[in-house]
Design a protein around this motif. Structure first.
Motif, mmCIF file in Angstrom:
data_model
loop_
_atom_site.group_PDB
_atom_site.id
_atom_site.type_symbol
_atom_site.label_atom_id
_atom_site.label_comp_id
_atom_site.label_asym_id
_atom_site.label_seq_id
_atom_site.Cartn_x
_atom_site.Cartn_y
_atom_site.Cartn_z
ATOM 1 N N PRO A 119 0.829 -1.219 0.000
ATOM 2 C CA PRO A 119 0.000 0.000 0.000
ATOM 3 C C PRO A 119 0.854 1.255 0.000
ATOM 4 C CG PRO A 119 0.063 -0.962 2.186
ATOM 5 C CD PRO A 119 0.827 -1.901 1.286
ATOM 6 N N GLU A 123 -0.718 7.944 2.492
ATOM 7 C CA GLU A 123 -1.488 8.168 1.265
ATOM 8 C C GLU A 123 -0.954 9.423 0.577
ATOM 9 O OE1 GLU A 123 -4.552 7.211 -1.484
ATOM 10 O OE2 GLU A 123 -3.658 6.054 0.120
ATOM 11 N N ASP A 134 -4.157 -1.493 -6.107
ATOM 12 C CA ASP A 134 -3.932 -2.620 -5.205
ATOM 13 C C ASP A 134 -2.570 -3.200 -5.568
ATOM 14 O OD1 ASP A 134 -4.242 -4.666 -3.355
ATOM 15 O OD2 ASP A 134 -5.347 -5.927 -4.757
#
Length: 180
Positions: A119, A123, A134
């Motif tokens: 991941p 973010e 993904d």
């Protein structure tokens, strides 16, 4: 062969990937960008290809290859691929090519590679302008390691058996070692 010592790792970005099969018969438009039909969509963060239903497409990552270091011969010990798939596309075969005529199978045909999720953490700020991903990391360890004389490339087949499917590549890497 005696144990190996890793002396160098190298990665190439997603822009290095080359589709072997091209044209509208093999590759559909990516993310609604009609101009990407037949060629794929090379972005700053990844390269995406939409494989047509019922097709298999090979993708090749040329990897900078050291064959010796400080006069000692090197071997290829590991390859890595950072990727994700959507809409029924799947990685269905992986090999490494050496010297133009030697092929070593990394996963058998019609077999999906083992992978671990990677991941984005934290973010990224650019998320509103980049599709949700993904990302998966697959590591292929060569046993025994491949003694090197020539360049290598990672070759990945992507299949879309029942419907058009997308593959995104984020890069590929290799590890080189010496024998002790």
């Amino acid at each position: 062969m005696s144990p190996q010592t890793c002396v160098q790792r190298t990665w190439v970005p997603a822009a290095a990937v080359v589709a072997q099969e091209r044209g509208c018969t093999f590759l559909a438009p990516v993310d609604g960008a009609e101009w990407s039909e037949g060629t794929g969509f090379y972005r700053g963060f990844f390269s995406a290809f939409r494989v047509r239903a019922g097709r298999d497409v090979w993708f090749h990552f040329p990897l900078p290859t050291l064959t010796e270091r400080d006069g000692a011969p090197l071997c290829l010990t590991e390859l890595q691929l950072l990727w994700d798939v959507l809409d029924g596309a799947r990685i269905s075969w992986a090999t490494v090519q050496h010297g133009g005529m030697e092929r070593i199978e990394l996963i058998p045909r019609l077999t999906s590679p083992a992978s671990v999720p990677v991941p984005f953490e934290p973010e990224p700020e650019f998320r509103p302008w980049c599709p949700v991903t993904d990302r998966q990391l697959s590591t292929f360890t060569l046993a025994p390691p491949l003694p090197l004389r020539f360049g290598v490339q990672l070759c990945v087949m992507v299949s879309a058996p029942e419907q058009d499917g997308t593959v995104r590549f984020y890069g590929a890497g290799a590890a080189f070692g010496t024998t002790d």
